[in-house]
Write a protein that holds these residues in place. Structure first.
Motif, PDB file in Angstrom:
ATOM      1  N   ASN A  80      -5.790   7.141  -2.980  1.00 18.67           N
ATOM      2  CA  ASN A  80      -5.595   6.520  -1.606  1.00 18.67           C
ATOM      3  C   ASN A  80      -5.972   7.870  -0.879  1.00 18.67           C
ATOM      4  O   ASN A  80      -5.638   8.876  -1.117  1.00 18.67           O
ATOM      5  CB  ASN A  80      -4.444   6.132  -1.295  1.00 18.67           C
ATOM      6  CG  ASN A  80      -3.973   5.203  -2.213  1.00 18.67           C
ATOM      7  OD1 ASN A  80      -4.142   5.144  -3.661  1.00 18.67           O
ATOM      8  ND2 ASN A  80      -3.845   3.913  -1.716  1.00 18.67           N
ATOM      9  N   LEU A 100      -5.271   5.291   5.270  1.00 16.72           N
ATOM     10  CA  LEU A 100      -5.357   5.712   4.235  1.00 16.72           C
ATOM     11  C   LEU A 100      -6.677   4.531   3.428  1.00 16.72           C
ATOM     12  O   LEU A 100      -6.176   3.488   3.703  1.00 16.72           O
ATOM     13  CB  LEU A 100      -4.155   5.700   3.182  1.00 16.72           C
ATOM     14  CG  LEU A 100      -3.211   6.890   3.647  1.00 16.72           C
ATOM     15  CD1 LEU A 100      -2.280   7.183   2.601  1.00 16.72           C
ATOM     16  CD2 LEU A 100      -4.087   8.301   3.868  1.00 16.72           C
ATOM     17  N   ARG A 101      -7.390   4.950   2.904  1.00 14.76           N
ATOM     18  CA  ARG A 101      -8.240   3.898   2.228  1.00 14.76           C
ATOM     19  C   ARG A 101      -7.860   3.874   0.727  1.00 14.76           C
ATOM     20  O   ARG A 101      -7.733   5.039  -0.076  1.00 14.76           O
ATOM     21  CB  ARG A 101      -9.766   4.099   2.426  1.00 14.76           C
ATOM     22  CG  ARG A 101     -10.040   4.354   3.729  1.00 14.76           C
ATOM     23  CD  ARG A 101     -10.149   3.140   4.812  1.00 14.76           C
ATOM     24  NE  ARG A 101     -10.215   3.502   6.208  1.00 14.76           N
ATOM     25  CZ  ARG A 101     -11.319   3.483   6.681  1.00 14.76           C
ATOM     26  NH1 ARG A 101     -12.509   3.198   5.994  1.00 14.76           N
ATOM     27  NH2 ARG A 101     -11.336   4.059   8.161  1.00 14.76           N
ATOM     28  N   THR A 102      -8.086   2.624   0.043  1.00 20.34           N
ATOM     29  CA  THR A 102      -7.901   2.683  -1.672  1.00 20.34           C
ATOM     30  C   THR A 102      -9.021   2.410  -2.403  1.00 20.34           C
ATOM     31  O   THR A 102      -9.921   1.707  -2.006  1.00 20.34           O
ATOM     32  CB  THR A 102      -6.616   1.466  -1.697  1.00 20.34           C
ATOM     33  OG1 THR A 102      -5.629   1.452  -0.619  1.00 20.34           O
ATOM     34  CG2 THR A 102      -6.216   1.541  -3.084  1.00 20.34           C
ATOM     35  N   ALA A 136       0.927  -1.190  -0.014  1.00 22.80           N
ATOM     36  CA  ALA A 136      -0.037  -0.111  -0.033  1.00 22.80           C
ATOM     37  C   ALA A 136       0.944   1.109   0.015  1.00 22.80           C
ATOM     38  O   ALA A 136       2.116   1.030   0.365  1.00 22.80           O
ATOM     39  CB  ALA A 136      -0.881  -0.086   1.143  1.00 22.80           C
ATOM     40  N   THR A 148      -4.529   3.912  -8.728  1.00 25.07           N
ATOM     41  CA  THR A 148      -5.492   4.012  -7.368  1.00 25.07           C
ATOM     42  C   THR A 148      -5.603   5.384  -6.859  1.00 25.07           C
ATOM     43  O   THR A 148      -4.637   6.428  -7.080  1.00 25.07           O
ATOM     44  CB  THR A 148      -4.582   3.044  -6.068  1.00 25.07           C
ATOM     45  OG1 THR A 148      -3.437   3.754  -5.767  1.00 25.07           O
ATOM     46  CG2 THR A 148      -4.580   1.683  -6.451  1.00 25.07           C
TER      47      THR A 148
END
Ligand code: IPT
Length: 976
Positions: free
Chosen positions: A790, A770-772, A734, A788
């Motif tokens: 993020n 952090l979200r993806t 990530a 992506t």
């Protein structure tokens, strides 16, 4: 109902609430090395505890014939602290008093320890008058010998002598010491350290022969214009003297000459920290001989510049507390010597004895090994700041006598040591008439030294303008202030004429201190700046139980159940409590180097600046190495004569592409360092681009089972992230912008008092969460391109990340672009990618910079080479876990014992540790970290500096990481 108070208890309560100095002490004098008989009373004593002064009773325990119940008494070691021997527990506060601020009253909850020692007086003592000497008793004590009260002790880190002539008897005697932890004097002893009652320094019986030497005051100046010395030794004799004392300094041809008059010596070798020449001397009377070691030196100020022997002096100092992880403030002399040698080997030349005089013998070591000392009085009333300095003893006449007593005992004890250049009135005691009074007394008593006190910004009564933690810009502004005459206020005019000193700066807490070089550059540039003292030398942790990994526990404030405490603020040293260095020490050694070296960009010259105070460079030899550290490729570099304070430009002929390292080493052992010890170095490293693939790129291939293959790498098409490299499973790949907050990240930067610490800014922005969202997975020729977005929850800011993967069938290359979108509310900790491997690392091998870690404002001690570190050394463990250990690597192999991950980049910051950042950030102590089972790796495009905001300057603007597009380029390969 209150406890009935006995007359004994009432008297004790009254005593403990008195702001007056102790009763019965003899006038203070120098700590002398005499041939008079003595008897050291250190060893096993007996102790019993009472919960408070109200519980003391007169059961005759101070008498030899006392009938005592042995069940109430336990052995205790003297010197030693009671809480470290099972009696009570340690407590730590920095500024706060751990009791109500109600001066001069101590709290009722005030443990009292009654100590007894049965001793047989040495017969040779009994022929003389005798004194009992206590060198350090933490707390407030009353002393009896054979039931006769000799006096009371106040001033925990100061010597007291009590007369015991006529009380000491042939044969068996009993010495009794009743010690209360708290008293009025606790208000004067609010230093940033553990509260640790006990008889923690030696107790000695001294014969004081009639007609012997009561006190000596050596005045030994050096005249740099003609190399001569002037020596006057003032001597005070004990009662009953029949003949005056005489002085001998055999090496100077002085034999039995008069004391109290100046002797002009045509030629002497001056004392400096670089040339600590000492002359053995004797002061002699028929009754007693005292041995002295005399150093000739003259301290002065000219044009607001600090001078030693007429030459500008730069203090490269540390603040040193006395601390041992098992023994507290009892530090064995051998350990102190080892500490000083470690300082020498790291180019430290000065010590502020924060915040009290050290054990007396320490001064002998400083004279012998060569250190400039600021000896500080045992005085701090910092806790009054919390209540707006109301009732501060510093400005209350009731405390004047205590202030005078403490300062006098500080000066008198250590006044014969050439290493002492400066007397400090104390630390953080506000302002007031009592401080002014002791400043004036000190100057009168010892006009040959300077007076220091930081707490009075007007600097009216001091000789140095001293500040703590002043910002880099502020220091430069002070260095370049307009001349004194331009000020109208006489205080301002006076202050402008003083040299400037940072008595504390660069808070060495956790990962850091960042920004050392910027201060040092100023010190080198401006003559008014006399240097400074890093806060601080040693961490004050106390040993505790071991953790799951078998690592020894290191405890700090709050670990003993204290209700008022300052947590790990006591863990802020260049060396750990066991004296193993943290990485900041190697960086400091480079920054403090007495020789600056600079290779011209075209490599045609080497500029050598000799920053020694008085040495030329003839004790050093220079050599130059090409492409790595092997001695085979090393050639000598002849240096011309370069006297102290001057520089030379040395022509060189160097190959254009190699890494070049120039090193200056000691020719022979000396100055606390072995032969071959490196004193200075510089290096030029040509940039090395990432190697391109050896073979043609292979194309990505999609499987039926949702996997994408690219050379040795396998990707999950639902996430776009790699899951395997060869046989190595890759987890949790990530993008990362957060770091596990360092102590400095958690501190409020002095230059931005309106902003919360960056760690809090990161928490508010949920930088750790952090979200993806996968945007797309595409093929672009031979490249697999993953895009992506993020971002943290709650906010509308984040990063767009493009992951471009290629492979030659053997390794994979990642070119990753991290581009911010939206309005970011804070700077980042780093920008790069994280991944987890399912086995723990055994070691990391790398070519790049090392051996220590590097952040943009640290790592001055790191240089290019090939290094190996085991897991713990690579991760750099600190007492409170936090981000650490990034090295810039070109090529690294992370060994998992059986298999390995190879990483190649160009000066790529690489962090490797067995725990996730979440675990690191949530764990309070290093020994509580779980047993390693996996490896977390971060490959960063860039990382933020660390600064020193745990106390002082934050990350300087040029080392911050404001949200901006970042590029990461790395090759990954499974090996082994
Ligand atoms: C300063 C103190 O003088 C020192 O004893 C120590 O506490 C240091 O800070 C920080 O560790 S005082 C601080 C409030 C500026």
């Amino acid at each position: 109902m209150t406890t009935p108070t006995t007359p004994t208890a009432t008297r004790l309560l009254t005593d403990l609430a008195s702001p007056l100095p102790g009763r019965g002490a003899l006038p203070p004098r120098a700590h002398l090395h005499s041939d008079a008989p003595r008897q050291v009373l250190d060893g096993t004593w007996q102790v019993r505890l009472r919960p408070s002064p109200r519980h003391v009773a007169d059961d005759g325990w101070q008498h030899l014939d006392a009938r005592l119940d042995p069940a109430n008494w336990t052995p205790v070691q003297v010197p030693g602290h009671l809480p470290l021997q099972g009696h009570g527990s340690p407590s730590y506060t920095n500024v706060d008093y751990p009791f109500p601020v109600d001066p001069p009253f101590p709290p009722d909850d005030n443990p009292v320890a009654e100590h007894r020692l049965v001793l047989v007086a040495a017969p040779e003592l009994l022929a003389h008058p005798c004194v009992l000497r206590f060198e350090g008793v933490d707390g407030a004590a009353t002393v009896w010998l054979n039931g006769v009260e000799l006096g009371t002790l106040r001033g925990s880190r100061l010597t007291t002598e009590l007369a015991c002539t006529g009380v000491l008897q042939p044969g068996t005697n009993v010495l009794a010491v009743r010690l209360a932890q708290w008293s009025a004097h606790s208000y004067l002893e609010d230093q940033d350290m553990w509260w640790l009652p006990g008889l923690f320094r030696s107790v000695t019986l001294l014969a004081r022969p009639r007609g012997g030497v009561r006190d000596v005051f050596v005045h030994a100046g050096f005249d740099h214009r003609d190399g001569s010395g002037t020596l006057r030794v003032d001597v005070e004799l004990s009662a009953g003297a029949e003949a005056p004392a005489t002085l001998s300094v055999p090496a100077l041809g002085l034999h039995d000459v008069a004391v109290g008059v100046p002797h002009h010596v045509v030629s002497v070798a001056p004392w400096t920290a670089e040339t600590p020449t000492l002359y053995d001397a004797q002061v002699h009377t028929p009754a007693e001989t005292v041995n002295l070691r005399i150093g000739f030196r003259t301290v002065g100020i000219e044009d607001a510049c600090l001078l030693l022997n007429g030459v500008p002096l730069l203090l490269k100092g540390v603040n040193r507390h006395e601390h041992d992880p098992r023994q507290g403030r009892r530090v064995d002399l051998a350990a102190a010597r080892a500490e000083l040698l470690l300082m020498k080997q790291h180019n430290i030349n000065a010590i502020r004895t924060s915040h009290y005089p050290p054990q007396a013998d320490f001064l002998d070591l400083a004279d012998e090994l060569g250190f400039y000392l600021i000896v500080e009085n045992d005085l701090e009333t910092h806790g009054f700041e919390r209540v707006g300095w109301r009732s501060n003893p510093s400005d209350d006449p009731r405390w004047l006598a205590a202030y005078q007593d403490r300062m006098q005992r500080t000066v008198e004890r250590d006044k014969n040591h050439p290493s002492v250049l400066v007397w400090s009135l104390g630390n953080e005691a506000g302002t007031g008439a009592n401080l002014d009074a002791i400043a004036c007394w000190t100057r009168d008593r010892d006009p040959d030294r300077l007076v220091h006190y930081e707490g009075d910004r007007r600097s009216r009564h001091v000789d140095l303008y001293s500040r703590m933690y002043a910002l880099v810009d502020e220091v430069e502004a002070i260095a370049t202030e307009p001349p004194a005459e331009t000020f109208t206020d006489p205080d301002e005019q006076h202050r402008r004429r003083l040299p400037f000193l940072l008595c504390e700066y660069a808070h060495a807490m956790g990962n850091g201190p960042g920004g050392l070089s910027e201060y040092q550059d100023l010190f080198h540039r401006y003559p008014r700046l006399a240097g400074g003292f890093i806060w601080e030398w040693v961490e004050h942790t106390l040993d505790g139980p071991t953790g799951p990994d078998g690592r020894p526990g290191q405890l700090y404030g709050g670990d003993f159940g204290e209700r008022v405490h300052d947590g790990n603020f006591v863990v802020d040293g260049l060396v750990h409590a066991d004296r193993t260095p943290g990485p900041g020490l190697a960086d400091l050694a480079r920054v403090f180097s007495p020789v600056s070296l600079e290779l011209a960009a075209d490599r045609s010259t080497l500029t050598v600046v000799n920053r020694y105070h008085s040495l030329d460079l003839s004790h050093l030899e220079a050599s130059c190495t090409f492409d790595g550290p092997e001695p085979a490729s090393s050639v000598p570099v002849p240096l011309p004569e370069i006297p102290a304070g001057s520089s030379a430009v040395v022509p060189l002929r160097l190959p254009p592409s190699a890494t070049v390292t120039v090193v200056l080493r000691r020719r022979t052992a000396g100055d606390g360092c072995p032969a071959g010890h490196e004193v200075a170095w510089t290096q030029q490293v040509p940039a090395r681009p990432i190697p391109s693939f050896a073979a043609a790129p292979v194309a990505p291939r999609r499987d039926s089972d949702g996997l994408i293959h690219l050379g040795p790498a396998v990707f999950d098409e639902h996430t776009g992230m790699p899951v395997r490299l060869g046989t190595l499973a890759l987890h949790d790949v990530a993008v990362g912008l957060w770091r596990a907050p360092t102590d400095n990240d958690r501190g409020m930067a002095s230059e931005e008092p309106e902003l919360p610490p960056v760690a809090e800014q990161w928490a508010a922005a949920r930088l750790d969460d952090l979200r993806t969202r996968l945007i797309e997975v595409t093929a672009d020729g031979p490249a697999l391109v993953v895009r992506t977005r993020n971002g943290p929850p709650v906010l509308d800011a984040g990063v767009d990340v493009t992951w471009r993967w290629t492979s030659d069938g053997n390794s994979v290359a990642l070119e990753c672009t991290i581009e911010p979108y939206g309005r970011w509310p804070c700077d980042w900790g780093r920008a790069g990618i994280d991944l987890r491997l399912a086995a723990p690392t055994t070691q990391v091998r790398w070519t790049g910079w090392g051996p220590g870690p590097q952040y943009p404002d640290t790592g001055q001690g790191a240089r290019y080479g090939t290094f190996v570190a085991d897991r713990d050394d690579y991760a750099v463990r600190t007492v409170r876990p936090q981000e650490h250990g990034a090295r810039r690597v070109d090529d690294a192999t992370i060994d998992l014992g059986g298999s390995a991950l190879r990483v190649r980049g160009s000066a790529l910051p690489l962090t490797v540790r067995p725990w996730s950042r979440g675990v690191v950030a949530a764990t309070g102590h290093d020994h509580e970290l779980p047993v390693p089972t996996e490896t977390w790796i971060s490959l960063d495009a860039t990382v933020s500096g660390v600064g020193s905001a745990s106390c002082g300057q934050g990350v300087l603007p040029q080392y911050r990481l404001a949200p901006a597009t970042q590029h990461l380029h790395v090759l990954l390969q499974q090996t082994g």
